[in-house]
Design an enzyme around this catalytic site. Structure first.
Site, PDB file in Angstrom:
ATOM      1  N   LYS A 187     -99.550 -35.641 -70.331  1.00 27.96           N
ATOM      2  CA  LYS A 187     -98.142 -35.259 -70.458  1.00 27.96           C
ATOM      3  C   LYS A 187     -97.343 -36.097 -69.470  1.00 27.96           C
ATOM      4  CE  LYS A 187     -95.281 -32.370 -68.721  1.00 27.96           C
ATOM      5  NZ  LYS A 187     -94.102 -33.291 -68.693  1.00 27.96           N
ATOM      6  N   GLU A 263    -102.538 -33.993 -56.561  1.00 23.00           N
ATOM      7  CA  GLU A 263    -102.002 -34.939 -55.581  1.00 23.00           C
ATOM      8  C   GLU A 263    -100.545 -34.578 -55.409  1.00 23.00           C
ATOM      9  OE1 GLU A 263    -100.032 -37.108 -53.843  1.00 23.00           O
ATOM     10  OE2 GLU A 263    -100.206 -38.734 -55.317  1.00 23.00           O
ATOM     11  N   CYS A 297     -95.237 -40.947 -52.815  1.00 25.59           N
ATOM     12  CA  CYS A 297     -95.881 -39.824 -52.119  1.00 25.59           C
ATOM     13  C   CYS A 297     -96.356 -40.175 -50.717  1.00 25.59           C
ATOM     14  CB  CYS A 297     -97.031 -39.307 -52.971  1.00 25.59           C
ATOM     15  SG  CYS A 297     -98.106 -40.612 -53.529  1.00 25.59           S
ATOM     16  N   GLU A 394     -90.600 -33.321 -47.559  1.00 26.03           N
ATOM     17  CA  GLU A 394     -90.681 -34.578 -48.297  1.00 26.03           C
ATOM     18  C   GLU A 394     -89.310 -34.865 -48.909  1.00 26.03           C
ATOM     19  OE1 GLU A 394     -93.177 -34.626 -51.858  1.00 26.03           O
ATOM     20  OE2 GLU A 394     -93.976 -36.534 -51.187  1.00 26.03           O
TER      21      GLU A 394
HETATM   22  P1  NAD Z   1     -92.718 -31.734 -60.727  1.00 27.56           P
HETATM   23  O1  NAD Z   1     -93.908 -31.297 -59.996  1.00 27.56           O
HETATM   24  O2  NAD Z   1     -91.817 -30.685 -61.278  1.00 27.56           O
HETATM   25  O3  NAD Z   1     -93.106 -32.674 -61.956  1.00 27.56           O
HETATM   26  C1  NAD Z   1     -94.300 -33.435 -62.041  1.00 27.56           C
HETATM   27  C2  NAD Z   1     -94.904 -33.263 -63.435  1.00 27.56           C
HETATM   28  O4  NAD Z   1     -95.273 -31.900 -63.605  1.00 27.56           O
HETATM   29  C3  NAD Z   1     -93.941 -33.576 -64.578  1.00 27.56           C
HETATM   30  O5  NAD Z   1     -94.653 -34.161 -65.650  1.00 27.56           O
HETATM   31  C4  NAD Z   1     -93.434 -32.210 -64.979  1.00 27.56           C
HETATM   32  O6  NAD Z   1     -92.993 -32.131 -66.317  1.00 27.56           O
HETATM   33  C5  NAD Z   1     -94.695 -31.369 -64.803  1.00 27.56           C
HETATM   34  N1  NAD Z   1     -94.467 -29.934 -64.619  1.00 27.56           N
HETATM   35  C6  NAD Z   1     -93.401 -29.310 -64.075  1.00 27.56           C
HETATM   36  N2  NAD Z   1     -93.582 -27.966 -64.112  1.00 27.56           N
HETATM   37  C7  NAD Z   1     -94.777 -27.739 -64.691  1.00 27.56           C
HETATM   38  C8  NAD Z   1     -95.522 -26.563 -65.013  1.00 27.56           C
HETATM   39  N3  NAD Z   1     -95.062 -25.358 -64.759  1.00 27.56           N
HETATM   40  N4  NAD Z   1     -96.730 -26.709 -65.576  1.00 27.56           N
HETATM   41  C9  NAD Z   1     -97.235 -27.932 -65.836  1.00 27.56           C
HETATM   42  N5  NAD Z   1     -96.566 -29.068 -65.584  1.00 27.56           N
HETATM   43  C10 NAD Z   1     -95.354 -28.989 -65.010  1.00 27.56           C
HETATM   44  O7  NAD Z   1     -91.906 -32.686 -59.814  1.00 27.56           O
HETATM   45  P2  NAD Z   1     -90.369 -33.139 -60.015  1.00 27.56           P
HETATM   46  O8  NAD Z   1     -89.463 -31.966 -60.237  1.00 27.56           O
HETATM   47  O9  NAD Z   1     -90.357 -34.186 -61.038  1.00 27.56           O
HETATM   48  O10 NAD Z   1     -90.071 -33.704 -58.577  1.00 27.56           O
HETATM   49  C11 NAD Z   1     -89.762 -32.789 -57.527  1.00 27.56           C
HETATM   50  C12 NAD Z   1     -90.310 -33.236 -56.220  1.00 27.56           C
HETATM   51  O11 NAD Z   1     -91.717 -33.386 -56.301  1.00 27.56           O
HETATM   52  C13 NAD Z   1     -89.837 -34.608 -55.749  1.00 27.56           C
HETATM   53  O12 NAD Z   1     -88.612 -34.550 -55.142  1.00 27.56           O
HETATM   54  C14 NAD Z   1     -90.948 -34.987 -54.835  1.00 27.56           C
HETATM   55  O13 NAD Z   1     -90.749 -34.415 -53.568  1.00 27.56           O
HETATM   56  C15 NAD Z   1     -92.169 -34.384 -55.460  1.00 27.56           C
HETATM   57  N6  NAD Z   1     -92.951 -35.371 -56.261  1.00 27.56           N
HETATM   58  C16 NAD Z   1     -94.117 -35.795 -55.757  1.00 27.56           C
HETATM   59  C17 NAD Z   1     -94.842 -36.744 -56.450  1.00 27.56           C
HETATM   60  C18 NAD Z   1     -96.134 -37.278 -55.912  1.00 27.56           C
HETATM   61  O14 NAD Z   1     -96.467 -38.424 -56.151  1.00 27.56           O
HETATM   62  N7  NAD Z   1     -96.913 -36.483 -55.231  1.00 27.56           N
HETATM   63  C19 NAD Z   1     -94.377 -37.245 -57.647  1.00 27.56           C
HETATM   64  C20 NAD Z   1     -93.176 -36.757 -58.170  1.00 27.56           C
HETATM   65  C21 NAD Z   1     -92.481 -35.815 -57.454  1.00 27.56           C
END
Ligand code: NAD
Length: 491
Positions: A187, A263, A297, A394
Site C-alpha cells: 500500500k 521503522e 527518518c 521528530e
Molecule cells: P503515517 O504513519 O500516517 O503514514 C505512513 C503510511 O501508513 C501511509 O501509507 C499511510 O497511508 C499508512 N497508514 C496511516 N494510517 C494507517 C492505519 N491506521 N493502518 C495502516 N496504515 C496506515 O505517516 P504520515 O501521516 O504520512 O506522516 C506523519 C509523520 O510521520 C511525519 O511527519 C513524520 O514525522 C513521520 N514519518 C516517518 C517516516 C519514516 O520514515 N519513519 C515516514 C513518513 C512519515
C-alpha cells in the site's frame, strides 16, 4: 476501463502513468469506484486522480495473493532471483520516467529521485542474489534423529510505505519478500502513489506472475487498516509514524497476531568533537540533512558540537544552509524542493514557532519561500533548551538544532536522552573515541565521520521507539521467513 493517463510533467515532457489498483497484474478500478487526487507540492496542483482502494479491494488482493502463493512458494529460488534481476534492469532502463514522476509527485530534486531509483534497483539486485541461498541447518546431535530447519515464507504479506522515500521503501519491502518466497501487497502513501504503480508495471514486464506483487493506492485508515486487520495476511512491514506503528501493533494483537516489523523515524544526534575535520563534518551533515528537505527518518536534527569549535562550526553550517538553492526540483542546480504537502508544511512552521517561543536562537532560515507550493528556508536553531519540543520531537522538515557540549560523558547522556534510537553520528579523528562513542550511542545505526550512508548490505532499523526488526542486509531475511524444525526418527 483504462487506467493509463498521459501527464505533462513540469519540464513539459509527457509521461504515461498508471492510476488503477494493481491487482493480479492488471490495473483496475476500485470496487467502490472512488478516486482521490495526487498533488504536485511545487505548485499545489492536482497531477492526476487515482483509484482509491478500500476493504473490498484488500479482500480481492488477498484472494489473488493466496492463489499466487500456491505456485510461487514452489518456484525455484534462482528463478525468483532472475525476475528481481530483470525488474532492477527495467527500473534502470526507465530511470528518467521514474525519477521525473517521483519528483513531480513527491517534491524532491531530480538528482534525489534518480539516486533513490538507482538505490531501489540495487536493493532488488541484492535480494535477487539471496533468492537461491535461503536455507536452514542440520542438527546431528544424536543418531536417533535427523534434525533440520527450513526457512519458510509467511505466505501473504503486506508492505505499508510512506511518502518520503516511496521508491526505496517499495524495494526494501518487495525485494526480500519475494526473494524469500512470499507474495506481497504494497500500500503506497496517499501523498505519493505514482512511483509504486510504475514499479508495478515494470514488475509485470519483468515477468512476475499475477498476484505475486500487487499495489493498492489508498488512505491509511481505510485501505491500510483493512490490510492490518485482515486475518489472512501473515506479516506486515511498515515504515511511517510512531502513531500508526503503535496502531498496527495493537490491531495485530486484536486480530490474527500477524508478524509486524516497524521503522518509525527518529531524532538522530550527530556528535562533533573538537578534533574532527570541521569542514568535512559541516559539508557531510549539511548535505545529508537537507537532502529531501530533511523529510528523512534518520535526519540529524540534533547536532552536538564540542565547545572549542562550536562558533566556527555553527557559522560554517549556517553558510552551508544559506548556500542551498531552494526551488523548482526540476531545475538543475536546485538542492531542495518543496515539502511534501500543506499538512507537513504547516506542521514544520509550527515547530519553527515553537522553537522561537521556547527560547532557542534562530541562526538562519525559518521563513516560507514564495507563495505557491510548500517551499521553506533551510533553518537552524542554536542554544536550544534540551527539553524544547524541537529537541525532542521528530520535525520531518529542514529544521536542525545545534547545541554545544563540554565532555564525552555529558554529550552521551544528552544524545541518548530520547525515546528514539534510529541512528546517530560521531565525528572525530580519535579512533578509540570513535569506537567508544559508537558503542555507547543508543541507536540502530551509528555513522563515524559520515552520515546517512545506507546501502543494501548493511542492516537498518531502530532501537527503542524507533521500531522493531531490521531491513536490508542478510538480517532482513529473518523478518520474511519463519523457521520450521523437522525431526526425523531414524531408529
Ligand atoms: P503515517 O504513519 O500516517 O503514514 C505512513 C503510511 O501508513 C501511509 O501509507 C499511510 O497511508 C499508512 N497508514 C496511516 N494510517 C494507517 C492505519 N491506521 N493502518 C495502516 N496504515 C496506515 O505517516 P504520515 O501521516 O504520512 O506522516 C506523519 C509523520 O510521520 C511525519 O511527519 C513524520 O514525522 C513521520 N514519518 C516517518 C517516516 C519514516 O520514515 N519513519 C515516514 C513518513 C512519515
Amino acid at each position: 476501463m483504462a487506467h493509463e493517463v498521459e501527464i505533462t510533467l513540469p519540464n513539459a515532457r509527457k509521461v504515461t502513468v498508471q492510476t488503477g489498483l494493481f491487482l493480479n497484474n492488471e490495473f483496475v478500478s476500485s470496487a467502490n469506484g472512488k478516486t482521490f487526487p495526487t498533488v504536485n507540492p511545487a505548485t499545489g496542483e492536482v497531477i492526476v486522480q487515482l483509484q482509491e482502494a478500500d476493504k473490498a479491494d484488500v479482500d480481492i488482493a488477498v484472494q489473488n495473493a493466496k492463489k499466487a502463493f500456491k505456485e510461487w512458494r514452489h518456484t525455484e529460488g534462482a528463478a525468483r532471483g532472475q525476475l528481481l534481476y530483470k525488474l532492477a534492469a527495467i527500473i534502470e532502463a526507465n530511470l528518467m520516467d521514474l525519477s521525473e514522476v517521483e519528483t513531480a509527485d513527491q517534491g524532491k530534486t531530480l538528482a534525489g529521485s534518480k539516486a533513490n531509483a538507482i538505490s531501489a534497483a540495487n536493493v532488488l539486485r541484492y535480494y535477487a542474489g539471496w533468492a537461491d541461498k535461503i536455507h536452514g541447518k542440520t542438527m546431528m546431535d544424536t543418531d536417533s534423529f535427523f534434525n533440520f530447519t527450513r526457512h519458510e515464507p509467511y505466505g501473504v504479506t503486506a508492505g505499508i510505505i510512506p511518502w518520503n522515500y516511496p521508491l526505496s521503501m517499495w524495494a526494501w519491502k518487495v525485494g526480500p519478500a519475494v526473494a524469500t518466497g512470499n507474495v506481497i501487497i504494497v500500500k503506497s502513501s496517499e501523498k505519493t502513489p505514482l512511483s509504486a504503480l510504475l514499479l508495478a508495471q515494470y514488475a509485470k514486464e519483468a515477468g512476475f506472475p499475477p498476484g505475486v506483487i500487487q499495489v493498492l493506492n489508498g488512505y491509511g485508515p481505510t485501505a491500510g487498516q483493512a490490510l492490518v486487520e485482515h486475518p489472512e495476511i501473515a506479516k506486515i512491514a511498515f515504515t511511517g509514524s510512531g502513531r500508526t506503528g503503535r496502531r498496527i501493533l495493537e490491531t495485530s494483537s486484536k486480530t490474527n497476531l500477524k508478524k509486524v516489523s516497524l521503522e518509525l523515524g527518529g531524532k538522530s544526534p550527530a556528535v562533533v568533537f573538537d578534533d574532527a575535520d570541521i569542514d568535512k563534518a559541516v559539508s557531510v551533515l549539511a548535505a545529508k540533512f537537507y537532502f529531501n528537505n530533511a523529510q528523512t527518518c534518520v535526519a540529524s536534527s540534533r547536532i552536538y558540537v564540542q565547545e572549542g569549535i562550536a562558533d566556527a562550526f555553527t557559522k560554517k553550517f549556517a553558510a552551508a544552509a544559506q548556500a542551498i538553492k531552494v526551488g523548482d526540483p526540476f531545475t538543475d542546480g536546485v538542492n531542495q524542493g518543496p515539502l511534501v504537502d500543506d499538512i507537513q508544511f504547516n506542521n514544520v512552521l509550527k515547530y519553527i514557532d515553537a522553537g522561537k517561543e521556547e527560547g532557542a536562537r534562530l541562526v538562519t532560515g525559518g521563513r516560507r519561500i514564495g507563495s505557491q507550493g510548500y517551499f521553506l528556508e533551510p533553518t537552524i536553531f542554536s542554544e536550544v533548551p534540551e527539553g524544547a519540543k524541537i529537541m525532542r520531537e521528530e520535525i520531518f522538515g529542514p529544521v536542525t538544532c545545534i547545541n554545544t557540549f563540554k565532555t564525552e560523558d555529558e554529550v552521551l547522556e544528552r544524545a541518548n536522552n530520547t525515546t528514539y534510537g534510529l541512528a546517530a553520528g560521531v565525528f572525530t579523528k580519535d579512533l578509540n573515541r570513535a569506537i567508544r562513542v559508537s558503542s555507547a550511542l543508543e541507536a540502530g545505526t551509528v555513522w563515524v565521520n559520515c552520515f546517512m550512508e545506507i546501502g543494501p548490505t548493511v542492516p537498518f532499523g531502530g532501537f527503542k521507539e524507533s521500531g522493531q526488526g531490521r531491513e536490508l542486509g542478510e538480517y532482513a531475511l529473518n523478518e520474511w521467513t519463519q523457521i520450521k524444525s523437522v525431526k526425523v526418527n531414524m531408529s
